[in-house]
Write a protein that holds these residues in place. Sequence first.
Motif: not given
Length: 94
Positions: A3-8, A14-16, A55-59
């Motif tokens: 799932k890809i969404c806007r970062g915080r 992007k938050r993946i 898990t999530a990562v932000e790029v």
Amino acid sequence: MIKICRGRDGNGAKRIVFSLPADDPPGRVSVVGSFNNWRPGQHHLQPHTTGRRSTAVEVAAGVAVQFRYLAENGYWFDDPDDPDVLDRVDDPSA
């Protein structure tokens, strides 16, 4: 599933969120990629009561992302659900 969404931060990042079934493959799994300099063990998928682990990562905006999963015993594999999902990471509408 990814799932890809806007970062915080609201800065275009992007938050993946990487998600797999809790037991397939069995054992511990981490996501390894360009966002963590391809170092295993930094982003382990954690189990949830939903029967999945994630898990999530932000790029940062505009950063190319490549990844693979690494399971126990050195088993590398690609995302089983959507091999082209990261083509959408740089899409501003995602």
